[in-house]
Scaffold this active site. Structure first.
Site, PDB file in Angstrom:
ATOM      1  N   CYS A  90     -27.138  27.438   2.442  1.00 19.15           N
ATOM      2  CA  CYS A  90     -27.567  26.247   1.807  1.00 19.15           C
ATOM      3  C   CYS A  90     -29.163  26.157   2.049  1.00 19.15           C
ATOM      4  CB  CYS A  90     -27.068  25.197   2.417  1.00 19.15           C
ATOM      5  SG  CYS A  90     -27.608  23.547   1.661  1.00 19.15           S
ATOM      6  N   HIS A 132     -20.570  23.415  -4.724  1.00 13.29           N
ATOM      7  CA  HIS A 132     -21.508  22.991  -3.581  1.00 13.29           C
ATOM      8  C   HIS A 132     -22.355  21.968  -4.143  1.00 13.29           C
ATOM      9  CE1 HIS A 132     -24.036  24.778  -0.294  1.00 13.29           C
ATOM     10  NE2 HIS A 132     -24.949  24.218  -0.976  1.00 13.29           N
ATOM     11  N   GLU A 133     -23.304  21.923  -5.395  1.00  8.49           N
ATOM     12  CA  GLU A 133     -24.112  21.168  -5.804  1.00  8.49           C
ATOM     13  C   GLU A 133     -23.579  19.677  -5.879  1.00  8.49           C
ATOM     14  OE1 GLU A 133     -27.067  22.258  -5.238  1.00  8.49           O
ATOM     15  OE2 GLU A 133     -26.576  24.302  -5.053  1.00  8.49           O
ATOM     16  N   HIS A 136     -23.466  18.068  -2.672  1.00 13.14           N
ATOM     17  CA  HIS A 136     -24.845  17.587  -2.331  1.00 13.14           C
ATOM     18  C   HIS A 136     -24.957  15.995  -2.913  1.00 13.14           C
ATOM     19  CE1 HIS A 136     -27.018  20.431   0.244  1.00 13.14           C
ATOM     20  NE2 HIS A 136     -26.723  21.400  -0.751  1.00 13.14           N
TER      21      HIS A 136
END
Length: 152
Positions: A90, A132-133, A136
């Site tokens: 990351c 993953h994004e 966030h």
């Protein structure tokens, strides 16, 4: 269009906050996306989310089919049952690589910079990057996913 500084640290408040939905794509949002492109390309990342550059809008850029694509207001509407584990890094947690288990298929709904609503079924690496994004954008970091998996 500057390369933006990347926010780091797992306890940093903006990385832990849920983002705000983008009501309308403005010139400011377009400029943010352009700066995020430069930033992720410069960092040689697979994606980047607005909180990673200090913004709380629900915007990210993800590598899909080998090309960086902006996703505005992304939401994962379906997760496949099959999962696999892969090492993830990351940009906001430099030097940390963790084995993360995620579904291998998803459906993501999002808007384009032109306001068009799209839905994509993604598999493999593309699905992983988008998950993953989107994490966030929900204030979730890969260290949280790794800890969840240890507890199971």
């Amino acid at each position: 269009m500057p390369i933006l500084p990347i926010v780091t640290g797992e306890k940093t408040p903006i990385l832990r906050a849920k983002t705000k939905k983008v009501a309308k794509v403005t010139k400011e949002i377009e400029a943010l996306i352009a700066d995020m492109y430069l930033t992720v390309e410069n960092a040689k990342g697979a994606g980047i989310a607005a909180p990673q550059v200090g913004h709380s809008e629900r915007v990210c850029i993800a590598s899909i089919g080998g090309m960086l694509m902006p996703l505005i207001n992304p939401a994962i509407s379906w997760y496949g049952e099959e999962k696999d584990s892969m090492e993830e890094g990351c940009l906001s947690l430099p030097g940390i690589w963790l084995m993360i288990t995620r579904p291998t298929e998803i459906i993501v709904k999002f808007e384009t910079t032109k306001g068009k609503k799209l839905e994509l079924k993604l598999q493999g690496y593309d699905a992983r990057v988008v998950q993953h994004e989107v994490d966030h954008l929900d204030g979730v970091l890969m260290v949280d996913r790794a800890n969840e998996q240890k507890e199971q």
